[in-house]
Design a protein around this motif. Structure first.
Motif, PDB file in Angstrom:
ATOM      1  N   HIS A 101      60.075  43.441  71.746  1.00 21.05           N
ATOM      2  CA  HIS A 101      61.103  42.438  71.475  1.00 21.05           C
ATOM      3  C   HIS A 101      62.153  42.615  72.568  1.00 21.05           C
ATOM      4  O   HIS A 101      62.714  43.687  72.743  1.00 21.05           O
ATOM      5  N   HIS A 108      65.501  33.827  65.778  1.00 20.13           N
ATOM      6  CA  HIS A 108      64.933  34.895  66.589  1.00 20.13           C
ATOM      7  C   HIS A 108      65.719  34.950  67.895  1.00 20.13           C
ATOM      8  O   HIS A 108      65.636  34.023  68.702  1.00 20.13           O
ATOM      9  N   ASP A 167      59.299  37.817  72.058  1.00 16.26           N
ATOM     10  CA  ASP A 167      58.356  38.893  71.769  1.00 16.26           C
ATOM     11  C   ASP A 167      57.173  38.801  72.722  1.00 16.26           C
ATOM     12  O   ASP A 167      56.666  37.716  72.984  1.00 16.26           O
TER      13      ASP A 167
HETATM   14 ZN    ZN Z   1      61.345  39.773  68.405  1.00 14.98          ZN
END
Ligand code: ZN
Length: 457
Positions: free
Chosen positions: A402, A319, A323
């Motif tokens: 994000h 990732h 987030d």
């Molecule tokens: Zn994300």
């Protein structure tokens, strides 16, 4: 206008001439209090010796010349012990041991001398062009035999050298020396005709200094968009001369200003109480702007940067952002000043915005429900300005932002990346900065006066 005439007419000539020693005033030739402008030559670059401010640094650069073996040269000791040096320069494929033995040093002595050097310098780090002066002693001034090897001087960089010397016992010892240097200030200025790189080098600014100039202003100025013909730049930076008056190093920019579309921005170098040097504007605000780590209010960090099991795809994947879970429609802020360099649908990212902050940093925002009014490619945004709203577009399990910080085009962890500060100096530090700023302004003005007078000749 006079100055502009000079700059426009002969900047290129100076740029070329700067490489020759005649154009640079040697430190000895510069007289602080000289009232006779005719003793100075004209140019966009003006020089003046000055103390570096800190006593430690000042002593570093004013150390009197240290006699080294090669200074003794051939006449000092009479024919009984004649010292002479062989200067050599490292070529491609050279090793230090090879350079010594090629000069006539017996292999065992070369190895012993290099062993003494090792704690101070890794001999494998020798670079092409690096200079070495190999010292010998002999009884007769004439002869093929170089004589007894007594040591060498390794040129480390513009400021340091290492002396390896043989004691009476035959053992070698090594010692690092600061080279005696004279510090001076150089002033340069000019007008933008095409771009800063070209016009800056025409004004005689060395490339590393130009790069530093662009970097220092990059948080405030978009050099691809903001510069117009007629904009102006000026700066003052450190230069260092060796004993013979040769320019050996261009140092830090101490002061610089850019006047863009009539708006002047000035920055000054200042070392804070922790010894960290940075650039600040006239009011003591850092020229670097921090990027917001959390460009959204009241959001919950729902996924961190790093490896994780993907909630939809089910497999582990990296990732490359963080987030923030938040209701649809929550405003998203620009993490810093910059310009939008990408906006629109972007695959699994859904509605997406990327902001270019400077040549190094960008930030990206994904899964937006919609963009703020007026957002388009090329649009300039300020830190904290609303650029869009939280959504659930693209591949997303629920409303969230994000967020990515990109450094040199690669994602970094927004929560841990060492961020340039957006701080302001306060209290005693601010007072000390203001004092230093006034001194820099005055020094710069003195150099300017020299140009004006020289230009009238
Ligand atoms: Zn994300």
């Amino acid at each position: 206008m006079l100055l502009r005439g000079i700059l426009a007419g002969t900047a290129l000539l100076w740029g070329v001439a700067l490489a020759t020693p005649e154009t640079y005033a040697t430190p000895e030739a510069i007289d602080h209090d000289s009232a006779d402008p005719k003793t100075r030559e004209s140019g966009t670059l003006r020089l003046r010796p000055f103390s570096l401010g800190t006593p430690a640094a000042a002593s570093l650069y004013t150390t009197p010349p240290t006699p080294s073996p090669q200074d003794a040269d051939t006449e000092t000791d009479g024919p009984a012990h004649q010292l002479h040096s062989r200067p050599v320069s490292a070529k491609s494929g050279d090793t230090l041991a090879g350079m010594l033995t090629d000069a006539g040093v017996p292999r065992g002595e070369a190895i012993a001398a290099i062993d003494a050097l090792k704690p101070l310098f890794d001999p494998r780090r020798i670079k092409i062009g690096q200079d070495l002066s190999i010292d010998f002693e002999r009884d007769s001034p004439i002869g093929e035999d170089p004589g007894r090897f007594v040591g060498f001087v390794l040129d480390v960089d513009y400021a340091r050298e290492i002396l390896v010397a043989r004691a009476a016992t035959g053992d070698f010892s090594a010692e690092e020396k600061e080279k005696p240097l004279v510090a001076a200030a150089a002033r340069a200025e000019g007008e933008i005709r095409s771009n800063l790189s070209l016009d800056g080098s025409k004004a005689g600014i060395p490339t590393p200094v130009l790069i530093a100039l662009i970097r220092a202003f990059s948080w405030d100025v978009d050099f691809q968009r903001d510069l117009q013909p007629g904009d102006r730049f000026e700066l003052m930076y450190d230069v260092f001369y060796d004993e013979s008056g040769t320019l050996v190093h261009n140092g830090e920019i101490q002061y610089a200003a850019m006047t863009l579309s009539g708006i002047r921005r000035a920055i000054y170098r200042f070392e804070d109480k922790d010894g960290f040097a940075d650039y600040f504007d006239e009011k003591g605000r850092s020229a670097r702007k921090a990027l917001m780590r959390t460009p959204i209010d009241g959001a919950r960090l729902s996924s961190r940067y790093g490896n994780r099991k993907h909630p939809i795809l089910g497999y582990n994947r990296m990732h490359r952002g963080v987030d923030f879970a938040a209701p649809i429609g929550t405003p998203i802020y620009a993490a810093g000043d910059g310009s939008i360099d990408r906006i629109g649908r972007n695959g699994s990212f859904g509605n997406y915005i990327r902001i270019r902050h400077n040549s190094e940093y960008s930030t990206a925002y994904a899964h937006l429900s919609r963009y703020a009014k007026g957002m388009r490619k090329g649009k300039r945004v300020k830190q904290g300005q609303v650029i869009g709203y939280v959504g659930n577009t693209g591949r997303s399990t629920g409303p969230h932002l994000h967020y990515e910080i990109l450094r040199g085009g690669r994602q970094v962890n927004p929560m841990t990346v060492r961020m340039p500060s957006g701080r302001s100096l306060k209290g005693e530090e601010l007072a000390s900065f203001q004092k230093g700023r006034e001194e820099l302004d005055q020094r710069f003005a003195e150099l300017a006066l020299d140009i004006m007078i020289a230009g009238e000749d």
